[in-house]
Design a protein around this motif. Sequence first.
Motif, PDB file in Angstrom:
ATOM      1  N   TRP A 230     -41.068 -45.902 -46.626  1.00 40.54           N
ATOM      2  CA  TRP A 230     -41.914 -46.018 -45.424  1.00 40.54           C
ATOM      3  C   TRP A 230     -42.368 -44.634 -44.960  1.00 40.54           C
ATOM      4  O   TRP A 230     -43.506 -44.440 -44.536  1.00 40.54           O
ATOM      5  CB  TRP A 230     -41.136 -46.744 -44.328  1.00 40.54           C
ATOM      6  CG  TRP A 230     -41.935 -46.964 -43.062  1.00 40.54           C
ATOM      7  CD1 TRP A 230     -43.286 -47.137 -42.964  1.00 40.54           C
ATOM      8  CD2 TRP A 230     -41.421 -47.039 -41.734  1.00 40.54           C
ATOM      9  NE1 TRP A 230     -43.665 -47.333 -41.657  1.00 40.54           N
ATOM     10  CE2 TRP A 230     -42.525 -47.273 -40.859  1.00 40.54           C
ATOM     11  CE3 TRP A 230     -40.139 -46.953 -41.183  1.00 40.54           C
ATOM     12  CZ2 TRP A 230     -42.382 -47.402 -39.488  1.00 40.54           C
ATOM     13  CZ3 TRP A 230     -40.003 -47.110 -39.812  1.00 40.54           C
ATOM     14  CH2 TRP A 230     -41.105 -47.316 -38.976  1.00 40.54           C
ATOM     15  N   ASN A 231     -41.482 -43.661 -45.069  1.00 43.36           N
ATOM     16  CA  ASN A 231     -41.817 -42.306 -44.630  1.00 43.36           C
ATOM     17  C   ASN A 231     -42.990 -41.731 -45.425  1.00 43.36           C
ATOM     18  O   ASN A 231     -43.794 -40.969 -44.886  1.00 43.36           O
ATOM     19  CB  ASN A 231     -40.591 -41.400 -44.772  1.00 43.36           C
ATOM     20  CG  ASN A 231     -40.829 -40.021 -44.181  1.00 43.36           C
ATOM     21  OD1 ASN A 231     -41.079 -39.876 -42.989  1.00 43.36           O
ATOM     22  ND2 ASN A 231     -40.765 -39.003 -45.024  1.00 43.36           N
ATOM     23  N   PHE A 232     -43.107 -42.116 -46.706  1.00 44.52           N
ATOM     24  CA  PHE A 232     -44.238 -41.647 -47.525  1.00 44.52           C
ATOM     25  C   PHE A 232     -45.558 -42.262 -47.063  1.00 44.52           C
ATOM     26  O   PHE A 232     -46.628 -41.749 -47.383  1.00 44.52           O
ATOM     27  CB  PHE A 232     -44.020 -42.006 -49.001  1.00 44.52           C
ATOM     28  CG  PHE A 232     -42.894 -41.272 -49.664  1.00 44.52           C
ATOM     29  CD1 PHE A 232     -42.641 -39.950 -49.386  1.00 44.52           C
ATOM     30  CD2 PHE A 232     -42.088 -41.917 -50.602  1.00 44.52           C
ATOM     31  CE1 PHE A 232     -41.597 -39.268 -50.003  1.00 44.52           C
ATOM     32  CE2 PHE A 232     -41.060 -41.248 -51.224  1.00 44.52           C
ATOM     33  CZ  PHE A 232     -40.803 -39.914 -50.930  1.00 44.52           C
ATOM     34  N   ASN A 233     -45.483 -43.372 -46.300  1.00 42.93           N
ATOM     35  CA  ASN A 233     -46.696 -44.142 -45.984  1.00 42.93           C
ATOM     36  C   ASN A 233     -46.873 -44.426 -44.498  1.00 42.93           C
ATOM     37  O   ASN A 233     -47.776 -45.180 -44.121  1.00 42.93           O
ATOM     38  CB  ASN A 233     -46.668 -45.481 -46.743  1.00 42.93           C
ATOM     39  CG  ASN A 233     -46.629 -45.310 -48.240  1.00 42.93           C
ATOM     40  OD1 ASN A 233     -47.651 -45.166 -48.882  1.00 42.93           O
ATOM     41  ND2 ASN A 233     -45.427 -45.328 -48.810  1.00 42.93           N
ATOM     42  N   LYS A 234     -46.040 -43.825 -43.618  1.00 37.70           N
ATOM     43  CA  LYS A 234     -46.062 -44.217 -42.213  1.00 37.70           C
ATOM     44  C   LYS A 234     -47.328 -43.779 -41.485  1.00 37.70           C
ATOM     45  O   LYS A 234     -47.600 -44.250 -40.371  1.00 37.70           O
ATOM     46  CB  LYS A 234     -44.821 -43.696 -41.503  1.00 37.70           C
ATOM     47  CG  LYS A 234     -44.695 -42.181 -41.421  1.00 37.70           C
ATOM     48  CD  LYS A 234     -43.396 -41.823 -40.727  1.00 37.70           C
ATOM     49  CE  LYS A 234     -43.219 -40.310 -40.622  1.00 37.70           C
ATOM     50  NZ  LYS A 234     -41.943 -39.958 -39.962  1.00 37.70           N
TER      51      LYS A 234
END
Length: 306
Positions: A230-234
């Motif tokens: 999720w952190n790569f795409n938040k």
Amino acid sequence: PAAAAAAAAAGLRLTRGHAGPADFGPNDPAGRVVRVSPTSAGGATLAATAVYTVPAGLEGWAALCFQASLGGDVTTSYISSPLACVDILFSAVEVPEIRLVASQFQTGPTTFAMRDGQNLSAVLYASLLAQDDVASVRIEPPVPGAVLVPLSTGSNVAQYAVSYSPSRTDAGSTVALCFAVTGLTVPGRPTSSGRSCIQVAVERCVWSVREDESLLTIAQDLQMSWLQLWNFNKAWLRQPDIDLKPGMPLNVGQMYEVVEGDTLTRIAATFSTSVEHLLRLNVDLQGGGVIRPGMGICVAFASCTA
């Protein structure tokens, strides 16, 4: 005799025992030259290679006729074979032609860029010079995910619909799609053929979301935490359970540029991960793939998978 000799109608002579090259004789006013060099002689057969020098400006159909003789040349021999002729079509135009037209993903005349799961839809045009020929196209060699459907065939000009969807195992690699066009097989006439390729660069470090996938299931496939994914795409995925849709691009790591002296082991240690995990993110490196300075690879820190 079954041995191939050369065109008697043009004055060329080749006997069974001929040891060197032979040319057209004085009956060839156009000055065209065929050189016939025996590759084996003696016994009941003679094998020869014929090389035809095409004069500038020659266009249209022409026939090269061959005859073998026993006991002399073809004018004095007491045994001669029937003439065997080959029809050849000469043209100043390069043929056959293969052309691919796509509405998206095209970055150059023969290059495309896309990610896994996307579908390249294009129209292929193939043409042969002879109007009485019939063009047929195939993908050679076959490529998984590539489909060729005829739209208009039965003449020397053909159209095909091309569809190609790369898989996740293609991510980071450049896939060559090659198309071979051939004409009719007609006795006494060389079969027209040609081959043309396009290059499809499949994006690295980005996956297309499939039906019924979630951040959790994708993270499990990557053996990483869904929070890390999720952190790569938040930046765009504010509510993962709601915003994630099939077909969307999903970053599965970060790009790292290889420098001189790097190895997979060294990169894995730098990013607190494992070589196994790097290979899972860079499938094209599996099976002995080589990294080189300036190359981009996908990396992600190791994390728990809960």
